[in-house]
Design a protein around this motif. Structure first.
Motif, PDB file in Angstrom:
ATOM      1  N   ALA A   1      20.872  11.483  80.497  1.00  0.00           N
ATOM      2  CA  ALA A   1      21.719  10.884  79.462  1.00  0.00           C
ATOM      3  C   ALA A   1      21.587   9.364  79.464  1.00  0.00           C
ATOM      4  O   ALA A   1      21.513   8.740  78.403  1.00  0.00           O
ATOM      5  CB  ALA A   1      23.174  11.301  79.675  1.00  0.00           C
ATOM      6  N   ARG A   2      21.518   8.772  80.635  1.00  0.00           N
ATOM      7  CA  ARG A   2      21.390   7.315  80.734  1.00  0.00           C
ATOM      8  C   ARG A   2      20.065   6.835  80.174  1.00  0.00           C
ATOM      9  O   ARG A   2      20.007   5.858  79.415  1.00  0.00           O
ATOM     10  CB  ARG A   2      21.551   6.882  82.197  1.00  0.00           C
TER      11      ARG A   2
ATOM     12  N   ASN B   1      19.797   6.686  76.370  1.00  0.00           N
ATOM     13  CA  ASN B   1      20.801   5.853  75.713  1.00  0.00           C
ATOM     14  C   ASN B   1      20.313   4.401  75.654  1.00  0.00           C
ATOM     15  O   ASN B   1      20.149   3.756  76.685  1.00  0.00           O
ATOM     16  CB  ASN B   1      22.109   5.947  76.491  1.00  0.00           C
TER      17      ASN B   1
ATOM     18  N   ASP C   1      21.876   1.822  74.983  1.00  0.00           N
ATOM     19  CA  ASP C   1      22.824   0.895  75.606  1.00  0.00           C
ATOM     20  C   ASP C   1      22.522   0.706  77.093  1.00  0.00           C
ATOM     21  O   ASP C   1      22.875  -0.318  77.673  1.00  0.00           O
ATOM     22  CB  ASP C   1      24.264   1.402  75.449  1.00  0.00           C
ATOM     23  N   HIS C   2      21.894   1.703  77.710  1.00  0.00           N
ATOM     24  CA  HIS C   2      21.581   1.646  79.138  1.00  0.00           C
ATOM     25  C   HIS C   2      20.090   1.487  79.416  1.00  0.00           C
ATOM     26  O   HIS C   2      19.704   1.191  80.547  1.00  0.00           O
ATOM     27  CB  HIS C   2      22.090   2.908  79.844  1.00  0.00           C
ATOM     28  N   ASN C   3      19.261   1.725  78.425  1.00  0.00           N
ATOM     29  CA  ASN C   3      17.809   1.658  78.595  1.00  0.00           C
ATOM     30  C   ASN C   3      17.220   0.708  77.543  1.00  0.00           C
ATOM     31  O   ASN C   3      16.966   1.111  76.411  1.00  0.00           O
ATOM     32  CB  ASN C   3      17.199   3.055  78.459  1.00  0.00           C
TER      33      ASN C   3
ATOM     34  N   ARG D   1      15.645   0.017  72.706  1.00  0.00           N
ATOM     35  CA  ARG D   1      16.313  -0.838  71.721  1.00  0.00           C
ATOM     36  C   ARG D   1      15.411  -1.275  70.578  1.00  0.00           C
ATOM     37  O   ARG D   1      15.907  -1.600  69.502  1.00  0.00           O
ATOM     38  CB  ARG D   1      16.925  -2.043  72.418  1.00  0.00           C
TER      39      ARG D   1
ATOM     40  N   GLN E   1      16.814   6.048  67.860  1.00  0.00           N
ATOM     41  CA  GLN E   1      17.732   5.824  68.981  1.00  0.00           C
ATOM     42  C   GLN E   1      18.841   6.875  68.984  1.00  0.00           C
ATOM     43  O   GLN E   1      19.182   7.431  70.034  1.00  0.00           O
ATOM     44  CB  GLN E   1      18.368   4.435  68.886  1.00  0.00           C
ATOM     45  N   LYS E   2      19.408   7.133  67.810  1.00  0.00           N
ATOM     46  CA  LYS E   2      20.494   8.115  67.708  1.00  0.00           C
ATOM     47  C   LYS E   2      20.013   9.519  68.058  1.00  0.00           C
ATOM     48  O   LYS E   2      20.703  10.263  68.759  1.00  0.00           O
ATOM     49  CB  LYS E   2      21.097   8.097  66.305  1.00  0.00           C
TER      50      LYS E   2
ATOM     51  N   THR F   1      17.481  10.290  69.974  1.00  0.00           N
ATOM     52  CA  THR F   1      17.200  10.296  71.412  1.00  0.00           C
ATOM     53  C   THR F   1      18.497  10.402  72.208  1.00  0.00           C
ATOM     54  O   THR F   1      18.592  11.194  73.161  1.00  0.00           O
ATOM     55  CB  THR F   1      16.424   9.025  71.806  1.00  0.00           C
ATOM     56  N   LEU F   2      19.491   9.640  71.798  1.00  0.00           N
ATOM     57  CA  LEU F   2      20.796   9.688  72.455  1.00  0.00           C
ATOM     58  C   LEU F   2      21.394  11.093  72.373  1.00  0.00           C
ATOM     59  O   LEU F   2      21.858  11.643  73.373  1.00  0.00           O
ATOM     60  CB  LEU F   2      21.742   8.670  71.814  1.00  0.00           C
TER      61      LEU F   2
ATOM     62  N   GLU G   1      22.177  13.537  75.482  1.00  0.00           N
ATOM     63  CA  GLU G   1      23.525  14.043  75.733  1.00  0.00           C
ATOM     64  C   GLU G   1      23.539  15.566  75.775  1.00  0.00           C
ATOM     65  O   GLU G   1      24.240  16.163  76.594  1.00  0.00           O
ATOM     66  CB  GLU G   1      24.479  13.537  74.654  1.00  0.00           C
TER      67      GLU G   1
END
Length: 134
Positions: free
Chosen positions: A82-83, A86, A88-90, A94, A101-102, A104-105, A109
């Motif tokens: 999950a990290r 994301n 925000d964490h990877n 970005r 991105q969405k 992949t997130l 999850e």
């Protein structure tokens, strides 16, 4: 009778730990060279597979690897998936388009959700408990 450290009596050569089976050896080989962290995991799995264990350490390892939902290796891997998925964490994610991105997130999850499902851990938990009949 000969003994091997604190592992109890060893009375035949049949008590030696056999070599890795083709499935596990092949899986470890397939993971070679992906990343240094994966190589460390491979080394740890190989050490666990090749080491001589007691019934107590076997019970603990079964629970620690996959039989204690929320506090086992599979849980940690689920959280890591999950990290990594994301942005925000990877930071590597970005630069991707927002829709990628969405997606992949979401998939990260979902993977974590499945890996954290207590049903996935149940059989390993039961294998651990079966050692002492609990």
């Amino acid at each position: 009778m000969a003994t091997v450290d604190s592992y109890g009596p060893v009375h035949t050569a049949g008590n030696a730990v056999p070599p890795l089976d083709d499935d596990l050896a092949g899986a470890l080989e397939d993971l070679a060279g992906v990343h240094e962290g994966i190589d460390l995991i491979r080394d740890g799995i190989r050490l666990l597979a090749d080491d001589l264990h007691t019934t107590d350490s076997t019970q603990t390892l079964l629970a620690t690897l996959a039989g204690s939902a929320g506090a086992d290796v599979i849980t940690a891997i689920g959280h890591l998936v999950a990290r990594l998925a994301n942005a925000d964490h990877n930071p590597a994610l970005r630069a991707l388009p927002l829709d990628v991105q969405k997606a992949t997130l979401l998939r990260g999850e979902q993977a974590a959700h499945h890996l954290l499902d207590t049903r996935l851990h149940q059989s390993a938990s039961e294998a651990s408990a079966a050692i002492t009949g609990t």
